[in-house]
Design a protein around this motif. Sequence first.
Motif, PDB file in Angstrom:
ATOM      1  N   GLU A 126     -17.324   0.066   8.714  1.00  0.00           N
ATOM      2  CA  GLU A 126     -16.075  -0.322   8.080  1.00  0.00           C
ATOM      3  C   GLU A 126     -15.317   0.908   7.607  1.00  0.00           C
ATOM      4  OE1 GLU A 126     -13.092  -2.096   7.406  1.00  0.00           O
ATOM      5  OE2 GLU A 126     -14.669  -3.579   7.740  1.00  0.00           O
ATOM      6  N   SER A 127     -14.108   1.074   8.111  1.00  0.00           N
ATOM      7  CA  SER A 127     -13.320   2.239   7.730  1.00  0.00           C
ATOM      8  C   SER A 127     -12.292   1.921   6.645  1.00  0.00           C
ATOM      9  CB  SER A 127     -12.615   2.824   8.954  1.00  0.00           C
ATOM     10  OG  SER A 127     -11.756   1.852   9.513  1.00  0.00           O
ATOM     11  N   SER A 128     -12.124   0.650   6.309  1.00  0.00           N
ATOM     12  CA  SER A 128     -11.142   0.249   5.301  1.00  0.00           C
ATOM     13  C   SER A 128     -11.760   0.252   3.907  1.00  0.00           C
ATOM     14  CB  SER A 128     -10.600  -1.144   5.626  1.00  0.00           C
ATOM     15  OG  SER A 128      -9.876  -1.654   4.533  1.00  0.00           O
ATOM     16  N   LYS A 130     -10.309  -0.824   1.230  1.00  0.00           N
ATOM     17  CA  LYS A 130      -9.981  -2.102   0.589  1.00  0.00           C
ATOM     18  C   LYS A 130     -10.978  -3.184   0.972  1.00  0.00           C
ATOM     19  CE  LYS A 130      -5.044  -1.399   0.043  1.00  0.00           C
ATOM     20  NZ  LYS A 130      -3.703  -1.803   0.440  1.00  0.00           N
ATOM     21  N   THR A 131     -11.356  -3.227   2.233  1.00  0.00           N
ATOM     22  CA  THR A 131     -12.326  -4.223   2.688  1.00  0.00           C
ATOM     23  C   THR A 131     -13.669  -4.008   2.014  1.00  0.00           C
ATOM     24  OG1 THR A 131     -11.194  -4.399   4.807  1.00  0.00           O
ATOM     25  CG2 THR A 131     -13.460  -5.192   4.718  1.00  0.00           C
TER      26      THR A 131
END
Length: 162
Positions: A126-128, A130-131
């Motif tokens: 996961e690069s986000s 926020k996620t």
Amino acid sequence: MKIHFVLLISRQGKVRLTKWYSPYSQKERTKVLRELSGVILSRAPKLCNFVDWRGYKVVYKRYASLYFCMCIDQDDNELEVLEIIHHYVEILDRYFGSVCELDLIFNFHKAYYILDELLIAGELQESSKKTVARLIAAQDSLVETAKEEASSLSNIIAQATK
């Protein structure tokens, strides 16, 4: 690109977090930790953040009193790994509010959980930010709910046994 392991080492050589994505025996892990601690901690601050080690490359970055280290194959991109390290530190900062070594000592389970949201099997999942933050908040909410339910259940049991 595959990350073989992640290490967080303090300036005093204390290991604060390890995550192994390749098979190493306990004896090998101890040897790796001792070897890499000595190599990385003895390097001058002006030297580059890449070390050739046993046919691999170790990429590290120092933030405050902690060294964040990741081991990759010789032909993998070091700059991408530096970005992954920085990404992890930014998420830790966001979660703990200016993360420090004590946060990782007393909340190591959260540091592992965040790392597990970021990397799976040594690859970026996961690069986000926020996620990842949303997933961590959801996990914290589940933990709080479970604690409340366990507390109310133990109160019911205590009253029933009186």
